[in-house]
Enzyme design. Structure first.
Site, PDB file in Angstrom:
ATOM      1  N   TYR A 202      37.772  41.011  28.067  1.00  0.00           N
ATOM      2  CA  TYR A 202      39.023  40.524  28.646  1.00  0.00           C
ATOM      3  C   TYR A 202      39.897  41.727  28.999  1.00  0.00           C
ATOM      4  O   TYR A 202      40.282  42.506  28.133  1.00  0.00           O
ATOM      5  CB  TYR A 202      39.741  39.610  27.647  1.00  0.00           C
ATOM      6  CG  TYR A 202      40.993  38.984  28.212  1.00  0.00           C
ATOM      7  CD1 TYR A 202      40.940  38.160  29.330  1.00  0.00           C
ATOM      8  CD2 TYR A 202      42.234  39.215  27.626  1.00  0.00           C
ATOM      9  CE1 TYR A 202      42.084  37.588  29.861  1.00  0.00           C
ATOM     10  CE2 TYR A 202      43.390  38.642  28.143  1.00  0.00           C
ATOM     11  CZ  TYR A 202      43.301  37.833  29.264  1.00  0.00           C
ATOM     12  OH  TYR A 202      44.446  37.266  29.780  1.00  0.00           O
ATOM     13  N   ARG A 292      35.079  32.782  52.418  1.00  0.00           N
ATOM     14  CA  ARG A 292      35.869  32.037  53.423  1.00  0.00           C
ATOM     15  C   ARG A 292      36.975  32.942  53.944  1.00  0.00           C
ATOM     16  O   ARG A 292      37.182  34.033  53.425  1.00  0.00           O
ATOM     17  CB  ARG A 292      36.534  30.835  52.722  1.00  0.00           C
ATOM     18  CG  ARG A 292      37.470  31.286  51.604  1.00  0.00           C
ATOM     19  CD  ARG A 292      38.371  30.195  51.071  1.00  0.00           C
ATOM     20  NE  ARG A 292      39.391  30.718  50.187  1.00  0.00           N
ATOM     21  CZ  ARG A 292      39.235  30.952  48.888  1.00  0.00           C
ATOM     22  NH1 ARG A 292      38.078  30.712  48.291  1.00  0.00           N
ATOM     23  NH2 ARG A 292      40.235  31.443  48.165  1.00  0.00           N
TER      24      ARG A 292
HETATM   25  C1  MV4 Z   1      39.642  37.909  34.094  1.00  0.00           C
HETATM   26  C2  MV4 Z   1      40.850  38.326  33.496  1.00  0.00           C
HETATM   27  C3  MV4 Z   1      40.789  39.300  32.527  1.00  0.00           C
HETATM   28  N1  MV4 Z   1      39.587  39.803  32.161  1.00  0.00           N
HETATM   29  N2  MV4 Z   1      38.478  38.447  33.689  1.00  0.00           N
HETATM   30  C4  MV4 Z   1      41.446  34.410  36.754  1.00  0.00           C
HETATM   31  C5  MV4 Z   1      40.930  33.782  37.993  1.00  0.00           C
HETATM   32  C6  MV4 Z   1      39.567  34.321  38.201  1.00  0.00           C
HETATM   33  N3  MV4 Z   1      39.444  34.731  39.565  1.00  0.00           N
HETATM   34  C7  MV4 Z   1      39.417  35.467  37.261  1.00  0.00           C
HETATM   35  N4  MV4 Z   1      40.597  35.483  36.449  1.00  0.00           N
HETATM   36  C8  MV4 Z   1      40.749  36.410  35.486  1.00  0.00           C
HETATM   37  N5  MV4 Z   1      39.609  36.995  35.048  1.00  0.00           N
HETATM   38  C9  MV4 Z   1      38.464  39.373  32.761  1.00  0.00           C
HETATM   39  N6  MV4 Z   1      37.291  39.891  32.362  1.00  0.00           N
HETATM   40  C10 MV4 Z   1      42.041  37.759  33.943  1.00  0.00           C
HETATM   41  C11 MV4 Z   1      41.989  36.782  34.935  1.00  0.00           C
HETATM   42  C12 MV4 Z   1      43.272  36.253  35.339  1.00  0.00           C
HETATM   43  C13 MV4 Z   1      43.755  36.473  36.618  1.00  0.00           C
HETATM   44  C14 MV4 Z   1      43.022  37.166  37.569  1.00  0.00           C
HETATM   45  C15 MV4 Z   1      43.515  37.369  38.823  1.00  0.00           C
HETATM   46  C16 MV4 Z   1      44.760  36.877  39.167  1.00  0.00           C
HETATM   47  C17 MV4 Z   1      45.499  36.189  38.244  1.00  0.00           C
HETATM   48  C18 MV4 Z   1      45.014  35.962  36.972  1.00  0.00           C
HETATM   49  C19 MV4 Z   1      45.766  35.261  36.048  1.00  0.00           C
HETATM   50  C20 MV4 Z   1      45.279  35.036  34.802  1.00  0.00           C
HETATM   51  C21 MV4 Z   1      44.020  35.529  34.442  1.00  0.00           C
END
Ligand code: MV4
Length: 446
Positions: A202, A292
């Site tokens: 994470y 897309r």
């Molecule tokens: C994550 C992350 C932190 N660590 N993966 C949220 C949507 C999806 N596209 C992937 N996301 C995330 N993946 C890891 N390994 C945090 C998020 C995330 C996030 C990512 C992009 C934009 C906004 C977000 C909001 C909350 C969590």
């Protein structure tokens, strides 16, 4: 080029595609639901076909009705826009079987990248940095615990069929991992009928940075630089910008080249967005591909001067990208604010209704992409986004000033919109110095 295409979408993106068609001398046929029968953009189309009642399942998501409309209208291709059927590989397959060109990637590329476990594998094969985590899917809790202890907590469990934030669970230790694993699996089974899970470290306080790519049928792939989409709430972006204000030139070039390697490895054709997380140390990690055109594509159009929708049509019609990467330049700064019919003071609750007053801003460096106008009705059936306000200036400081000026000029009555929320963010000292992460709205805005 095609002589006639069908647009399987509604609202601002349907209008955006009609405009691109007409500039290319292509006839545009739109489908519409009963809720959109009086929409002004429908009148701009060369032909319009009602495909059903307001509910999306019976109209914009209804494959047999859309294919029937395409057959009746005798079109050569279908542009899906974004949302609805845009990333539905099954729909792309049906288009192919019916002899209609799907203006987007092949069904095979959509399946390869739509499955996040498979997309990670493609990224690794293309030497694109992925978030440390499982090599493939994780079979059970024991395997999850083993990997979590190897990569270190916190970890995030994601659904292979997920994306856009659905079906994810964070765990901080072995004990919470048990619950997280079970919850993620149940949610993935229910939401996607596919319980396949994978695990990643994470990333704390990340920014969301994505690269715009175009690839043609002759295996040419070009990038159109990056967008920073860190300012979002519950996975709904609110403000996007280009360039990413914290990237140095070397990292930026690495990022863009990584995105190109990935789409080439996937044998992808058409427009794609490759999404990355950027951590506080400026390391970037691939997370997913959006197969897309995206809502925020105008930001890239303003800084590069390229019409991405026209390129989608040209590529689908078999034309080659007769451009060199070095000739795709990036000028100045573009910002986009999404104007949603929502009440930020009431937890962003949708605010449908009749618009009695609508006066859009203008002036130098201002672009408004919208299908709404005075007297129109904002339907409760669809997404609440009613307009995109895009500005282009020489510097970020000037772009922020122009955006604030344009937001203050905008008159939309009586419905509530995200205009005040956007103004508040644009005046926040942390946004101004770009010291933000994806939790900015939740953590720093009232
Ligand atoms: C994550 C992350 C932190 N660590 N993966 C949220 C949507 C999806 N596209 C992937 N996301 C995330 N993946 C890891 N390994 C945090 C998020 C995330 C996030 C990512 C992009 C934009 C906004 C977000 C909001 C909350 C969590």
């Amino acid at each position: 080029m095609f002589s006639r295409i069908l647009i399987a979408n509604r609202g601002e993106i349907a209008l955006r595609i009609i405009r691109a068609c007409h500039e290319l001398g292509v006839e545009a046929v739109v489908v519409f639901s009963q809720a959109d029968k009086d929409a002004e953009y429908v009148k701009l189309a060369d032909e319009a076909i009602c495909i059903g009642p307001p509910a999306a399942a019976q109209s914009y998501l209804n494959i047999p009705r859309i294919i029937s409309a395409a057959e009746i209208a005798d079109v050569e291709a279908i542009h899906p826009g974004y949302g609805f059927l845009a990333e539905n590989a099954h729909f792309a397959e049906i288009c192919r079987e019916c002899g209609i060109t799907f203006i987007g990637p092949s069904p095979e590329a959509m399946y390869r990248l739509g499955d996040k476990v498979s997309a990670r594998e493609i990224a690794r094969n293309a030497r694109v940095p992925v978030v440390p985590g499982s090599d493939g899917e994780i079979a059970d809790e024991n395997e999850a615990i083993k990997i979590a202890n190897k990569i270190g907590y916190p970890v995030i469990i994601k659904a292979a069929a997920g994306g856009g934030g659905r079906g994810m669970r964070v765990a901080h230790n072995d004990i919470s991992l048990h619950g997280a694993f079970a919850a993620a699996r149940a949610e993935a089974e229910a939401a996607f009928k596919n319980g396949t899970l994978y695990i990643e470290k994470y990333i704390l306080q990340p920014r969301h940075v994505e690269v715009q790519v175009l690839a043609d049928k002759a295996s040419n792939a070009l990038h159109f630089y990056e967008r920073d989409c860190t300012i979002q709430r519950r996975h709904q972006k609110l403000i996007e910008e280009s360039p990413c204000p914290v990237l140095d030139e070397a990292t930026r070039e690495e990022l863009c080249k990584a995105a190109l390697r990935l789409v080439q490895e996937a044998e992808y054709v058409n427009a794609a967005t490759v999404e990355f997380l950027l951590d506080r140390d400026k390391n970037f990690y691939f997370i997913e591909v959006n197969a897309r055109i995206q809502v925020e594509h105008p930001v890239t159009e303003m800084v590069t001067g390229h019409d991405l929708i026209k390129w989608q049509l040209k590529i689908a019609a078999g034309q080659t990208l007769d451009l060199r990467q070095k000739d795709i330049t990036h000028n100045g700064v573009a910002l986009e604010c999404r104007i949603n019919a929502e009440d930020p003071r009431r937890n962003y609750a949708p605010c449908p209704g009749t618009i009695t007053k609508f006066i859009a801003p203008g002036g130098m460096g201002v672009r408004v992409d919208t299908h709404v106008h005075q007297g129109c009705v904002v339907s409760p059936y669809y997404d609440s986004m009613i307009a995109k306000l895009i500005v282009h200036q020489r510097t970020r400081e000037e772009a922020i000033a122009t955006m604030k000026r344009a937001l203050r000029e905008f008159r939309i009555e009586p419905i509530k919109t995200t205009i005040p929320a956007c103004l508040e963010i644009l005046s926040h000292h942390l946004f101004i110095k770009s010291d933000v992460d994806t939790s900015f709205i939740e953590q720093k805005m009232g």
